[in-house]
Design a protein around this motif. Structure first.
Motif, PDB file in Angstrom:
ATOM      1  N   LYS A  57      30.645  47.516  51.535  1.00 56.90           N
ATOM      2  CA  LYS A  57      30.878  48.244  52.785  1.00 56.90           C
ATOM      3  C   LYS A  57      29.633  48.998  53.218  1.00 56.90           C
ATOM      4  CE  LYS A  57      35.846  48.746  52.380  1.00 56.90           C
ATOM      5  NZ  LYS A  57      36.984  49.648  52.178  1.00 56.90           N
ATOM      6  N   LYS A  58      28.994  49.687  52.283  1.00 59.63           N
ATOM      7  CA  LYS A  58      27.810  50.496  52.592  1.00 59.63           C
ATOM      8  C   LYS A  58      26.717  49.661  53.233  1.00 59.63           C
ATOM      9  CE  LYS A  58      24.241  53.238  50.252  1.00 59.63           C
ATOM     10  NZ  LYS A  58      23.806  53.763  48.949  1.00 59.63           N
ATOM     11  N   HIS A  59      26.517  48.439  52.733  1.00 57.57           N
ATOM     12  CA  HIS A  59      25.411  47.593  53.201  1.00 57.57           C
ATOM     13  C   HIS A  59      25.863  46.490  54.163  1.00 57.57           C
ATOM     14  CE1 HIS A  59      22.539  49.588  50.625  1.00 57.57           C
ATOM     15  NE2 HIS A  59      23.387  49.461  49.615  1.00 57.57           N
ATOM     16  N   GLY A  60      27.142  46.481  54.534  1.00 48.72           N
ATOM     17  CA  GLY A  60      27.646  45.500  55.494  1.00 48.72           C
ATOM     18  C   GLY A  60      27.489  44.068  55.026  1.00 48.72           C
ATOM     19  N   LEU A  61      27.846  43.802  53.792  1.00 48.48           N
ATOM     20  CA  LEU A  61      27.638  42.477  53.202  1.00 48.48           C
ATOM     21  C   LEU A  61      28.827  41.534  53.363  1.00 48.48           C
ATOM     22  CD1 LEU A  61      25.937  43.640  49.884  1.00 48.48           C
ATOM     23  CD2 LEU A  61      24.824  42.837  51.978  1.00 48.48           C
ATOM     24  N   GLU A  62      29.931  42.025  53.859  1.00 48.18           N
ATOM     25  CA  GLU A  62      31.146  41.206  53.977  1.00 48.18           C
ATOM     26  C   GLU A  62      30.900  39.949  54.808  1.00 48.18           C
ATOM     27  OE1 GLU A  62      34.979  40.352  53.002  1.00 48.18           O
ATOM     28  OE2 GLU A  62      34.363  42.415  52.704  1.00 48.18           O
ATOM     29  N   GLU A  63      30.207  40.099  55.923  1.00 50.51           N
ATOM     30  CA  GLU A  63      29.963  38.956  56.805  1.00 50.51           C
ATOM     31  C   GLU A  63      29.056  37.914  56.141  1.00 50.51           C
ATOM     32  OE1 GLU A  63      27.806  38.186  61.036  1.00 50.51           O
ATOM     33  OE2 GLU A  63      29.145  39.928  60.926  1.00 50.51           O
ATOM     34  N   ALA A  64      28.076  38.373  55.397  1.00 50.94           N
ATOM     35  CA  ALA A  64      27.134  37.458  54.739  1.00 50.94           C
ATOM     36  C   ALA A  64      27.810  36.674  53.614  1.00 50.94           C
ATOM     37  CB  ALA A  64      25.941  38.234  54.192  1.00 50.94           C
ATOM     38  N   CYS A  65      28.790  37.278  52.977  1.00 47.32           N
ATOM     39  CA  CYS A  65      29.477  36.609  51.856  1.00 47.32           C
ATOM     40  C   CYS A  65      30.951  36.984  51.884  1.00 47.32           C
ATOM     41  CB  CYS A  65      28.828  37.013  50.537  1.00 47.32           C
ATOM     42  SG  CYS A  65      29.437  36.073  49.128  1.00 47.32           S
ATOM     43  N   PRO A  66      31.730  36.363  52.779  1.00 46.32           N
ATOM     44  CA  PRO A  66      33.137  36.751  52.931  1.00 46.32           C
ATOM     45  C   PRO A  66      33.997  36.523  51.690  1.00 46.32           C
ATOM     46  CG  PRO A  66      32.628  34.820  54.273  1.00 46.32           C
ATOM     47  CD  PRO A  66      31.338  35.299  53.693  1.00 46.32           C
ATOM     48  N   GLN A  67      33.584  35.643  50.801  1.00 47.17           N
ATOM     49  CA  GLN A  67      34.384  35.382  49.599  1.00 47.17           C
ATOM     50  C   GLN A  67      33.850  36.119  48.371  1.00 47.17           C
ATOM     51  OE1 GLN A  67      34.517  30.995  49.674  1.00 47.17           O
ATOM     52  NE2 GLN A  67      36.722  31.239  49.948  1.00 47.17           N
ATOM     53  N   TRP A  68      33.117  37.195  48.587  1.00 46.98           N
ATOM     54  CA  TRP A  68      32.564  37.929  47.448  1.00 46.98           C
ATOM     55  C   TRP A  68      33.661  38.398  46.504  1.00 46.98           C
ATOM     56  CZ3 TRP A  68      33.817  42.780  45.956  1.00 46.98           C
ATOM     57  CH2 TRP A  68      34.471  43.603  46.900  1.00 46.98           C
ATOM     58  N   ARG A  69      34.798  38.826  47.061  1.00 44.96           N
ATOM     59  CA  ARG A  69      35.876  39.356  46.230  1.00 44.96           C
ATOM     60  C   ARG A  69      36.459  38.251  45.333  1.00 44.96           C
ATOM     61  NH1 ARG A  69      38.018  41.901  49.899  1.00 44.96           N
ATOM     62  NH2 ARG A  69      37.449  44.013  49.368  1.00 44.96           N
ATOM     63  N   GLU A  70      36.727  37.081  45.919  1.00 45.65           N
ATOM     64  CA  GLU A  70      37.276  35.982  45.124  1.00 45.65           C
ATOM     65  C   GLU A  70      36.286  35.521  44.058  1.00 45.65           C
ATOM     66  OE1 GLU A  70      37.517  36.134  48.443  1.00 45.65           O
ATOM     67  OE2 GLU A  70      39.645  35.905  48.939  1.00 45.65           O
ATOM     68  N   ASN A  71      35.008  35.421  44.435  1.00 48.03           N
ATOM     69  CA  ASN A  71      33.980  35.044  43.456  1.00 48.03           C
ATOM     70  C   ASN A  71      33.938  36.038  42.299  1.00 48.03           C
ATOM     71  OD1 ASN A  71      32.496  32.621  44.251  1.00 48.03           O
ATOM     72  ND2 ASN A  71      31.995  33.757  46.095  1.00 48.03           N
ATOM     73  N   THR A  72      33.954  37.316  42.642  1.00 40.92           N
ATOM     74  CA  THR A  72      33.886  38.349  41.605  1.00 40.92           C
ATOM     75  C   THR A  72      35.142  38.353  40.753  1.00 40.92           C
ATOM     76  OG1 THR A  72      32.504  39.675  43.088  1.00 40.92           O
ATOM     77  CG2 THR A  72      33.468  40.804  41.197  1.00 40.92           C
ATOM     78  N   ASN A  73      36.292  38.146  41.374  1.00 45.22           N
ATOM     79  CA  ASN A  73      37.525  38.106  40.591  1.00 45.22           C
ATOM     80  C   ASN A  73      37.554  36.914  39.647  1.00 45.22           C
ATOM     81  OD1 ASN A  73      38.910  40.479  41.264  1.00 45.22           O
ATOM     82  ND2 ASN A  73      39.539  39.613  43.215  1.00 45.22           N
ATOM     83  N   TRP A  74      37.041  35.767  40.095  1.00 48.39           N
ATOM     84  CA  TRP A  74      36.960  34.610  39.190  1.00 48.39           C
ATOM     85  C   TRP A  74      36.065  34.945  38.000  1.00 48.39           C
ATOM     86  CZ3 TRP A  74      39.188  30.569  37.413  1.00 48.39           C
ATOM     87  CH2 TRP A  74      40.009  29.772  38.207  1.00 48.39           C
ATOM     88  N   ALA A  75      34.909  35.531  38.263  1.00 51.68           N
ATOM     89  CA  ALA A  75      34.002  35.892  37.171  1.00 51.68           C
ATOM     90  C   ALA A  75      34.674  36.870  36.211  1.00 51.68           C
ATOM     91  CB  ALA A  75      32.713  36.486  37.732  1.00 51.68           C
ATOM     92  N   GLY A  76      35.342  37.878  36.776  1.00 51.74           N
ATOM     93  CA  GLY A  76      36.045  38.848  35.939  1.00 51.74           C
ATOM     94  C   GLY A  76      37.175  38.229  35.156  1.00 51.74           C
ATOM     95  N   LEU A  77      37.884  37.303  35.788  1.00 59.73           N
ATOM     96  CA  LEU A  77      38.983  36.629  35.105  1.00 59.73           C
ATOM     97  C   LEU A  77      38.482  35.815  33.923  1.00 59.73           C
ATOM     98  CD1 LEU A  77      41.966  35.869  34.899  1.00 59.73           C
ATOM     99  CD2 LEU A  77      41.529  34.051  36.579  1.00 59.73           C
ATOM    100  N   LEU A  78      37.392  35.095  34.108  1.00 60.90           N
ATOM    101  CA  LEU A  78      36.847  34.298  33.008  1.00 60.90           C
ATOM    102  C   LEU A  78      36.398  35.192  31.852  1.00 60.90           C
ATOM    103  CD1 LEU A  78      34.870  31.635  35.052  1.00 60.90           C
ATOM    104  CD2 LEU A  78      37.034  31.313  33.831  1.00 60.90           C
ATOM    105  N   ILE A  79      35.824  36.342  32.169  1.00 61.92           N
ATOM    106  CA  ILE A  79      35.425  37.297  31.130  1.00 61.92           C
ATOM    107  C   ILE A  79      36.666  37.871  30.453  1.00 61.92           C
ATOM    108  CG2 ILE A  79      34.297  39.506  30.673  1.00 61.92           C
ATOM    109  CD1 ILE A  79      32.392  38.778  33.056  1.00 61.92           C
ATOM    110  N   ALA A  80      37.675  38.209  31.256  1.00 63.81           N
ATOM    111  CA  ALA A  80      38.908  38.779  30.702  1.00 63.81           C
ATOM    112  C   ALA A  80      39.610  37.794  29.772  1.00 63.81           C
ATOM    113  CB  ALA A  80      39.850  39.188  31.842  1.00 63.81           C
ATOM    114  N   ILE A  81      39.602  36.516  30.128  1.00 66.85           N
ATOM    115  CA  ILE A  81      40.216  35.498  29.271  1.00 66.85           C
ATOM    116  C   ILE A  81      39.466  35.419  27.951  1.00 66.85           C
ATOM    117  CG2 ILE A  81      40.588  33.009  29.008  1.00 66.85           C
ATOM    118  CD1 ILE A  81      41.201  32.988  32.070  1.00 66.85           C
TER     119      ILE A  81
END
Length: 150
Positions: A57-81
């Protein structure tokens, strides 16, 4: 932590350079924290996501990478597994499998699983992602049992 620092750093950098020369060496330490069960992993990951969302939000990156949340959640999920099947976890195999299934049912993780097919991962992580997407938790558990000699 590295990712949050790099996001902030890159958003303030005036210039970036890329080189083929390896300037960083990564040491795999079998006794490091990343190879042991981390009981509060989900709490740590949730806090990381809060901090990352604030940076986006601070740097307005949502438009540049709209799927950042899904990408990060996948990475976190793989680590959590991997964390669920790590040494030091006192849960039974069935409890671990149930915990992984529950992780995948969390709304944030379920959305990532449904909406994004992760790419650019190692063959092992690709296999884990395919098993998760297909709901093959028994097979996933057996694979980790062999890998980690549980």
């Amino acid at each position: 932590e590295d990712e949050l620092f790099l996001m902030e750093y890159f958003c303030h950098a005036q210039k970036l350079a890329v080189t083929e020369q390896p300037l960083y060496r990564y040491f795999l330490n079998p006794s490091s924290a990343t190879h042991k069960y981390m009981r509060d992993f989900q709490k740590v990951f949730d806090r990381f996501m809060e901090r990352k969302e604030a940076l986006v939000k601070k740097h307005g990156l949502e438009e540049a990478c709209p799927q950042w949340r899904e990408n990060t959640n996948w990475a976190g999920l793989l680590i959590a597994i991997g964390n669920e099947y790590a040494g030091g976890n006192g849960k039974t195999i069935r409890q671990r499998q149930k915990a992984v299934r529950e992780l995948c049912r969390r709304p944030d993780m379920a959305q990532a699983i449904a909406n994004l097919n992760p790419e650019g991962m190692s063959p092992n992580k690709q296999m884990v992602a395919r098993l998760v997407r297909g709901g093959h938790f028994f097979t996933l558990t057996q694979m980790y049992r062999l890998k980690n000699r549980i």
